[in-house]
Scaffold this active site. Sequence first.
Site, PDB file in Angstrom:
ATOM      1  N   THR A 151     -42.221   3.402  11.524  1.00 34.99           N
ATOM      2  CA  THR A 151     -41.727   4.603  10.876  1.00 34.99           C
ATOM      3  C   THR A 151     -42.898   5.165  10.099  1.00 34.99           C
ATOM      4  OG1 THR A 151     -40.184   5.471   9.303  1.00 34.99           O
ATOM      5  CG2 THR A 151     -40.692   3.195   9.047  1.00 34.99           C
TER       6      THR A 151
ATOM      7  N   THR B 123     -37.674   7.480   9.052  1.00 37.46           N
ATOM      8  CA  THR B 123     -37.676   6.704  10.289  1.00 37.46           C
ATOM      9  C   THR B 123     -36.738   7.267  11.338  1.00 37.46           C
ATOM     10  OG1 THR B 123     -37.486   4.473  11.193  1.00 37.46           O
ATOM     11  CG2 THR B 123     -35.836   5.119   9.601  1.00 37.46           C
TER      12      THR B 123
ATOM     13  N   GLU C 261     -36.393   4.670  13.612  1.00 38.63           N
ATOM     14  CA  GLU C 261     -36.323   3.237  13.980  1.00 38.63           C
ATOM     15  C   GLU C 261     -37.455   2.849  14.922  1.00 38.63           C
ATOM     16  OE1 GLU C 261     -35.986  -0.276  13.614  1.00 38.63           O
ATOM     17  OE2 GLU C 261     -35.349  -0.055  15.675  1.00 38.63           O
TER      18      GLU C 261
ATOM     19  N   GLU D 272     -31.265   4.001  15.177  1.00 35.24           N
ATOM     20  CA  GLU D 272     -31.146   3.199  13.946  1.00 35.24           C
ATOM     21  C   GLU D 272     -30.045   2.148  14.008  1.00 35.24           C
ATOM     22  OE1 GLU D 272     -33.643   2.695  11.319  1.00 35.24           O
ATOM     23  OE2 GLU D 272     -33.591   4.829  11.779  1.00 35.24           O
TER      24      GLU D 272
ATOM     25  N   ASP E  52     -30.442  -1.586  14.135  1.00 39.61           N
ATOM     26  CA  ASP E  52     -30.743  -2.406  12.951  1.00 39.61           C
ATOM     27  C   ASP E  52     -29.530  -3.231  12.504  1.00 39.61           C
ATOM     28  OD1 ASP E  52     -33.423  -1.960  12.652  1.00 39.61           O
ATOM     29  OD2 ASP E  52     -33.276  -0.570  10.986  1.00 39.61           O
TER      30      ASP E  52
ATOM     31  N   SER F  40     -31.420  -1.828   6.220  1.00 42.70           N
ATOM     32  CA  SER F  40     -32.818  -1.434   6.405  1.00 42.70           C
ATOM     33  C   SER F  40     -33.730  -2.375   5.637  1.00 42.70           C
ATOM     34  CB  SER F  40     -33.000  -0.012   5.876  1.00 42.70           C
ATOM     35  OG  SER F  40     -34.371   0.317   5.851  1.00 42.70           O
ATOM     36  N   SER F  41     -35.021  -2.266   5.975  1.00 32.76           N
ATOM     37  CA  SER F  41     -36.055  -2.959   5.198  1.00 32.76           C
ATOM     38  C   SER F  41     -36.925  -1.983   4.423  1.00 32.76           C
ATOM     39  CB  SER F  41     -36.958  -3.741   6.146  1.00 32.76           C
ATOM     40  OG  SER F  41     -36.231  -4.703   6.826  1.00 32.76           O
TER      41      SER F  41
HETATM   42  N1  GLU Z   1     -35.501   0.689  11.136  1.00 31.43           N
HETATM   43  C1  GLU Z   1     -36.390   0.093  10.204  1.00 31.43           C
HETATM   44  C2  GLU Z   1     -35.699  -0.205   8.915  1.00 31.43           C
HETATM   45  O1  GLU Z   1     -34.875   0.489   8.503  1.00 31.43           O
HETATM   46  C3  GLU Z   1     -37.505   0.977   9.865  1.00 31.43           C
HETATM   47  C4  GLU Z   1     -38.333   1.312  11.012  1.00 31.43           C
HETATM   48  C5  GLU Z   1     -39.616   0.656  10.934  1.00 31.43           C
HETATM   49  O2  GLU Z   1     -40.468   0.817  10.112  1.00 31.43           O
HETATM   50  O3  GLU Z   1     -39.719  -0.063  11.779  1.00 31.43           O
HETATM   51  O4  GLU Z   1     -35.977  -1.115   8.263  1.00 31.43           O
END
Ligand code: GLU
Length: 608
Positions: free
Chosen positions: A407, A425, A427, A446, A449, A473-474
Amino acid sequence: MGIAARFPAVAAAVLLGAALVPASAVAAPVTGPVAVGTGGAVVSDTPESTEAGLAVLRAGGTAADAAVAVAATLGVTDPYVAGLGGGGYLVYYDAKAHKVSTIDGRETAPASAGPDLFLDPATGKPLSFPTAVTSGLSVGVPGMLMTWQQALQRWGRFRLADVLRPAEAVADRGFRVTATLREQTRQNAARFAQFSSTSALFLPGGQLPEVGSTLRNPDLAATYRQIGREGVGALYGGSVGADVVRTVHDLPLAPGATLQPRPGLMQLGDLAAYRALSAAPTHVRYRGLDVYGMAPSSSGGSTVGEALNILGNFDLRDMDRVQALHHYLEASRLAFADRNRYVGDPRYTDVPLAQLLSPGFGRQRACLIDPGHALTSPVAPGNPAGSGDCVPAQPSQARQPDEGTHTNHFVVSDRWGNVASYTNTIEELGGSGIVVPHRGFLLNNELTDFDFTPLQAGVPDPNLPAGGKRPRSSMSPTIVLRGGQPWLALGSPGGATIITTVLQTLVNRVDFGMSLPQAIAAPRASQRNSASTQAEPAFLQDPAVPGLEALGQRFTVNTTSPLDPSITIAPDIGVAAGLEFLGHGQVLAAGEPTRRGGTAAGVVMPRR
Ligand code: GLU
């Protein structure tokens, strides 16, 4: 009174449309990874997006106004990781109110989604990750545009139509294709070719775009203009939204497509029901600093915060480098065990956030770190409601979740001292792979996730799909205050490695005494409660590595795409962007010197 209210709409439009988007917005002068100066700053992935933010700051916009301009421009120049089809999280320091706030613009599952979202109805078994990614099923209700609207309403001086204008100009005129964009297209070429709308935009003439050629996106410029005229309702119930819904049901497959991707569930009512949320930020104290992050539905703030609380029990500066890095890796290992077990969308699952972030729980987890030996992963989660006694580490059978790694993160400050730390993002790199025909943007994936099935049989999983739920999310947009004033703003992309990148950069800056540019550029290692720690090749050159291996730490370098092991990718971890406030209005803006081709830092008035 805001500038939009003081000036007639036409005047504001001229101000932004003409004065703010010079031809240089295309061949932008902002290219370096580091800048120092006053009047505000931007660090983002591309020169055009950084220049768009600086232009809005120069015209009297706040960090919120500029952040929307940056994000909208990234939708043009960083199209595989951001844009209207995605979501994100914004952490914002409001200088006047002396307050850190957040906006949760995470995508949601359509109302009709259930826990079986990613189970194959024929077999009852989970779909493979790549099958789920490139499908309509993975597309969550986009939260990006609602985040922009809310940020402008709360902290902006300009109207949405005005701050979209720099992005419209770049989309109309086009921008230079970089080696990074060509490489990202290569990694996605096979699946982009499956969709006529996607190949028409990103595979001109059926080929990878040439480095140095101009990529235009007039469809996206027109979409932004329509949103500027009609407001966010154009997406959240209007004709842009209707096109999104049509696309996820009736996938724009190219003639001769070999994939048969599954259609999605989204309805126009899901878009109309979307809300961006304003959760209180997470907060921990670390070495006398106040660290603010993103609360669930992201696990960013809670996991960075818990790891810092664990590390707060040790003086890393007094340790040799092997021990200091060992403690960094072990703190991250333990915090990830708790994240996977306890964090999900708090509207659907009871997240013990206060306990996870309590210093007592940090102590309880810290006592498990053995300076003589690495823990064996997966380690079991702790009990945040426990007595605080030291409970020996237990092994666990829990699987690690599948998570994407792409992202972008950007940071903005303004002349008044407001600060935005914003992760965007869709994703995976390239999201679902599906461009909305005639609209110029990719749809996210997304919803992958979510955990497709519980990570461990018999143990509640906070991150299973449900209607209206946000996947965990992270993303870890972070703002650090020192003595009550902003000191650092920081974040990164990288899926679950976001958390470790933010943590490692903070430790580099705060404990290891690196400058912010050094802390960002330093080689990275990411321990996420797995047997082996993901590392960049340069990290393996660190003289401490043999000592770490003697303690039982193991390292692997990842060079393959999560979507297709035959596709090679750079083994980089994260792409950080940060600001450090030096006092007297001076800001140090720092991005990446090399990762993802280097990122663009700029300030309104450079220091001479
Ligand atoms: N989908 C990831 C998240 O929400 C973020 C995307 C990424 O940096 O890979 O943690």
